[in-house]
Scaffold this motif. Sequence first.
Motif, mmCIF file in Angstrom:
data_model
loop_
_atom_site.group_PDB
_atom_site.id
_atom_site.type_symbol
_atom_site.label_atom_id
_atom_site.label_comp_id
_atom_site.label_asym_id
_atom_site.label_seq_id
_atom_site.Cartn_x
_atom_site.Cartn_y
_atom_site.Cartn_z
ATOM 1 N N TRP A 1 -143.910 48.572 38.029
ATOM 2 C CA TRP A 1 -144.419 48.401 39.381
ATOM 3 C C TRP A 1 -143.429 48.897 40.433
ATOM 4 O O TRP A 1 -143.830 49.342 41.509
ATOM 5 N N LEU A 2 -142.180 48.777 40.113
ATOM 6 C CA LEU A 2 -141.186 49.094 41.141
ATOM 7 C C LEU A 2 -140.656 50.505 41.022
ATOM 8 O O LEU A 2 -140.145 51.065 41.987
ATOM 9 N N SER A 3 -140.786 51.101 39.824
ATOM 10 C CA SER A 3 -140.097 52.368 39.593
ATOM 11 C C SER A 3 -140.541 53.443 40.565
ATOM 12 O O SER A 3 -139.735 54.261 41.016
ATOM 13 N N GLN A 4 -141.828 53.450 40.912
ATOM 14 C CA GLN A 4 -142.307 54.537 41.754
ATOM 15 C C GLN A 4 -141.530 54.639 43.063
ATOM 16 O O GLN A 4 -141.290 55.736 43.560
ATOM 17 N N HIS A 5 -141.117 53.500 43.575
ATOM 18 C CA HIS A 5 -140.359 53.547 44.818
ATOM 19 C C HIS A 5 -138.960 54.112 44.595
ATOM 20 O O HIS A 5 -138.406 54.790 45.449
ATOM 21 N N TRP A 6 -138.411 53.826 43.428
ATOM 22 C CA TRP A 6 -137.057 54.308 43.152
ATOM 23 C C TRP A 6 -137.054 55.813 42.866
ATOM 24 O O TRP A 6 -136.041 56.462 43.018
ATOM 25 N N LEU A 7 -138.236 56.301 42.452
ATOM 26 C CA LEU A 7 -138.302 57.732 42.152
ATOM 27 C C LEU A 7 -138.064 58.576 43.401
ATOM 28 O O LEU A 7 -137.593 59.711 43.316
ATOM 29 N N GLU A 8 -138.412 58.004 44.561
ATOM 30 C CA GLU A 8 -138.265 58.766 45.802
ATOM 31 C C GLU A 8 -136.797 59.090 46.095
ATOM 32 O O GLU A 8 -136.472 60.067 46.759
ATOM 33 N N MET A 9 -135.943 58.228 45.582
ATOM 34 C CA MET A 9 -134.530 58.293 45.957
ATOM 35 C C MET A 9 -133.809 59.365 45.145
ATOM 36 O O MET A 9 -134.126 59.592 43.986
ATOM 37 N N GLU A 10 -132.868 60.012 45.779
ATOM 38 C CA GLU A 10 -132.095 60.991 45.010
ATOM 39 C C GLU A 10 -130.970 60.264 44.259
ATOM 40 O O GLU A 10 -130.295 59.390 44.778
ATOM 41 N N ARG A 11 -130.812 60.676 43.005
ATOM 42 C CA ARG A 11 -129.785 60.047 42.175
ATOM 43 C C ARG A 11 -128.657 61.043 41.952
ATOM 44 O O ARG A 11 -128.862 62.103 41.352
ATOM 45 N N THR A 12 -127.500 60.704 42.442
ATOM 46 C CA THR A 12 -126.329 61.563 42.258
ATOM 47 C C THR A 12 -125.457 60.997 41.143
ATOM 48 O O THR A 12 -125.519 59.802 40.844
ATOM 49 N N PRO A 13 -124.650 61.841 40.534
ATOM 50 C CA PRO A 13 -123.715 61.340 39.525
ATOM 51 C C PRO A 13 -122.806 60.253 40.087
ATOM 52 O O PRO A 13 -122.459 59.311 39.380
ATOM 53 N N GLY B 1 -144.872 42.995 49.965
ATOM 54 C CA GLY B 1 -145.253 42.747 48.587
ATOM 55 C C GLY B 1 -144.191 43.221 47.612
ATOM 56 O O GLY B 1 -143.813 42.500 46.685
ATOM 57 N N VAL B 2 -143.721 44.418 47.821
ATOM 58 C CA VAL B 2 -142.670 44.943 46.949
ATOM 59 C C VAL B 2 -141.435 44.062 47.047
ATOM 60 O O VAL B 2 -140.790 43.737 46.048
ATOM 61 N N SER B 3 -141.139 43.663 48.261
ATOM 62 C CA SER B 3 -139.964 42.817 48.468
ATOM 63 C C SER B 3 -140.105 41.496 47.716
ATOM 64 O O SER B 3 -139.171 41.038 47.055
ATOM 65 N N ASN B 4 -141.281 40.894 47.810
ATOM 66 C CA ASN B 4 -141.505 39.635 47.091
ATOM 67 C C ASN B 4 -141.299 39.814 45.598
ATOM 68 O O ASN B 4 -140.679 38.977 44.942
ATOM 69 N N LEU B 5 -141.830 40.904 45.083
ATOM 70 C CA LEU B 5 -141.713 41.128 43.642
ATOM 71 C C LEU B 5 -140.264 41.390 43.248
ATOM 72 O O LEU B 5 -139.783 40.874 42.234
ATOM 73 N N TYR B 6 -139.591 42.161 44.052
ATOM 74 C CA TYR B 6 -138.198 42.475 43.718
ATOM 75 C C TYR B 6 -137.344 41.214 43.787
ATOM 76 O O TYR B 6 -136.437 41.017 42.992
ATOM 77 N N GLU B 7 -137.667 40.374 44.741
ATOM 78 C CA GLU B 7 -136.933 39.112 44.845
ATOM 79 C C GLU B 7 -137.138 38.267 43.588
ATOM 80 O O GLU B 7 -136.199 37.651 43.073
ATOM 81 N N LEU B 8 -138.371 38.272 43.100
ATOM 82 C CA LEU B 8 -138.639 37.543 41.857
ATOM 83 C C LEU B 8 -137.826 38.131 40.713
ATOM 84 O O LEU B 8 -137.278 37.414 39.882
ATOM 85 N N ARG B 9 -137.747 39.443 40.692
ATOM 86 C CA ARG B 9 -136.979 40.094 39.638
ATOM 87 C C ARG B 9 -135.520 39.685 39.710
ATOM 88 O O ARG B 9 -134.906 39.346 38.685
ATOM 89 N N ILE B 10 -134.962 39.706 40.911
ATOM 90 C CA ILE B 10 -133.567 39.300 41.066
ATOM 91 C C ILE B 10 -133.386 37.864 40.597
ATOM 92 O O ILE B 10 -132.432 37.533 39.885
ATOM 93 N N PHE B 11 -134.326 37.038 40.995
ATOM 94 C CA PHE B 11 -134.251 35.619 40.643
ATOM 95 C C PHE B 11 -134.212 35.438 39.129
ATOM 96 O O PHE B 11 -133.337 34.748 38.591
ATOM 97 N N ILE B 12 -135.149 36.089 38.455
ATOM 98 C CA ILE B 12 -135.231 35.906 37.001
ATOM 99 C C ILE B 12 -134.039 36.536 36.309
ATOM 100 O O ILE B 12 -133.410 35.922 35.423
ATOM 101 N N GLU B 13 -133.695 37.739 36.726
ATOM 102 C CA GLU B 13 -132.618 38.431 36.020
ATOM 103 C C GLU B 13 -131.285 37.724 36.244
ATOM 104 O O GLU B 13 -130.429 37.705 35.356
ATOM 105 N N SER B 14 -131.114 37.136 37.421
ATOM 106 C CA SER B 14 -129.891 36.369 37.660
ATOM 107 C C SER B 14 -129.757 35.256 36.632
ATOM 108 O O SER B 14 -128.686 35.054 36.033
ATOM 109 N N SER B 15 -130.848 34.549 36.434
ATOM 110 C CA SER B 15 -130.795 33.444 35.481
ATOM 111 C C SER B 15 -130.578 33.948 34.068
ATOM 112 O O SER B 15 -129.887 33.317 33.270
ATOM 113 N N LEU B 16 -131.173 35.093 33.775
ATOM 114 C CA LEU B 16 -130.986 35.653 32.432
ATOM 115 C C LEU B 16 -129.524 36.007 32.208
ATOM 116 O O LEU B 16 -128.987 35.792 31.113
#
Lengths: 235, 235
Positions: free
Chosen positions: B177-189, B99-114
């Motif tokens: 919807w997607l941010s929660q998954h990204w929160l898990e990841m460590e962000r380095t400079p 499900g997350v993958s489907n949504l992210y794919e949609l995001r990529i699709f739309i943002e690419s066109s934008l």
Amino acid sequence: MASEKKAGTRAADALQKYLEEQILSGALPEGSVLPPERELMTQFETSRTVVREAITSLTNRGLLENRPRFRPVVRKPGYDAAMDALGGIARHLLGTKQGVSNLYELRIFIESSLVRQAATHATREHISKLKEALEVNLAAIDDPVAFDQSDIAFHSIFYEIPENPVFPALHRTFTAWLSQHWLEMERTPELNRSNYEKHCAIYEAILERDPDRAEKLLKAHLNSSWEDVEGTFVF
Amino acid sequence: MASEKKAGTRAADALQKYLEEQILSGALPEGSVLPPERELMTQFETSRTVVREAITSLTNRGLLENRPRFRPVVRKPGYDAAMDALGGIARHLLGTKQGVSNLYELRIFIESSLVRQAATHATREHISKLKEALEVNLAAIDDPVAFDQSDIAFHSIFYEIPENPVFPALHRTFTAWLSQHWLEMERTPELNRSNYEKHCAIYEAILERDPDRAEKLLKAHLNSSWEDVEGTFVF
DNA sequence: TTTGTTGTTTGGTACGACCAAACTTATCTA
DNA sequence: TAGATAAGTTTGGTCGTACCAAACAACAAA
């Protein structure tokens, strides 16, 4: 009451969560009916108020289908059901010309990109599907209803290409929300033929792997369709 | 007012419909509060059960905002609210990696066109907004939280270009919807700097009016972000 | 004026009762 | 025996009531 009353947890929420898990896990299979309210009530040692609240909530969220006087039927909503629910929420946004315009613009935006993608990535299979759809188009030119269906079928193929179930759901949503406005318009065989030819032109651009031309043709196609129908709007 | 009791219609549905009309017509203006439940109960000669059912239903549909122990507040949901409600319905669809993958794919699709659209149609104003966002990006490289915000702000500019309120709502939905998954990841400079540089590259491609390159860079950017986070998924 | 107390309003939860529609069965008629 | 009909049972829809706790309003005390 024998059941422990944890502070902060509502009985209705607990039951709702339990039923949700049962549905999502498949313990309550799609299409099956829920036990009678009174049975759930004794099983969970609670009142019917609580049971009914849980059921109503799940119904609103699309996990149950609840015809009056019938037992609730289990539904595992997919993207389509979610979009349906969205329609109920956003109905009033479609009640204005601006709202319809915004939605149609989104449709043009997405379908343009899909057509680009078709021109670059369409498989032989997709292309033959398009060709078949065109033949159905041609055969239905004199039948307004059948042509509408074949028109939708042609466009729907683009939404299948990404193999992401969100896209077909989106297409069905677009057609469902927008179709009522197009119904007002009179469809002549000449108009149908014109649309058929536009479809053919798009198809050829895809065949030639020319995304820019395909996109341009699709945009022209959808925009002219908008102009045809715009004048007939009544709100 | 005397309530008309049509046969076959549920009292709760009738009240719900009535309130909905009042809200959409503006008789109950946005931000106003509903009368107390007991008052509605006497007004419509019905029970509190019915009143409460109607209120919960309207709350679920986003037309009322119902904090516990407070009177329901009238809301005329816009695209954002509609998407919020959609989130509640489709929550379980986001509970799977697919499900997350489907949504992210949609995001990529739309943002690419934008981004394509930005490269071809962006005004001087949009471009200066992008440049400003880049500077904020750079300044926040060492602050994980601030960089996240500036990252979202940079991407959001693309969604403003079509001047269609649906797009910003879509962007907010994606990030929510997607941010929660990204929160898990460590962000380095280092990671932030890498993202900053990718943003710069996209910006330059837009400056040079090169939609193909801009699209390609954005897709690479989003795909690598996906790969970074994919391993951390826990369901 | 500010703060603390008290009484009232109002929403949250719950129980039990009744009604009418749907379902089940038992009965009657052809 | 088969099908229609009627009576009884199940079950969802509605209602009235009751109690609690949080929010609110009025008032008293510092």
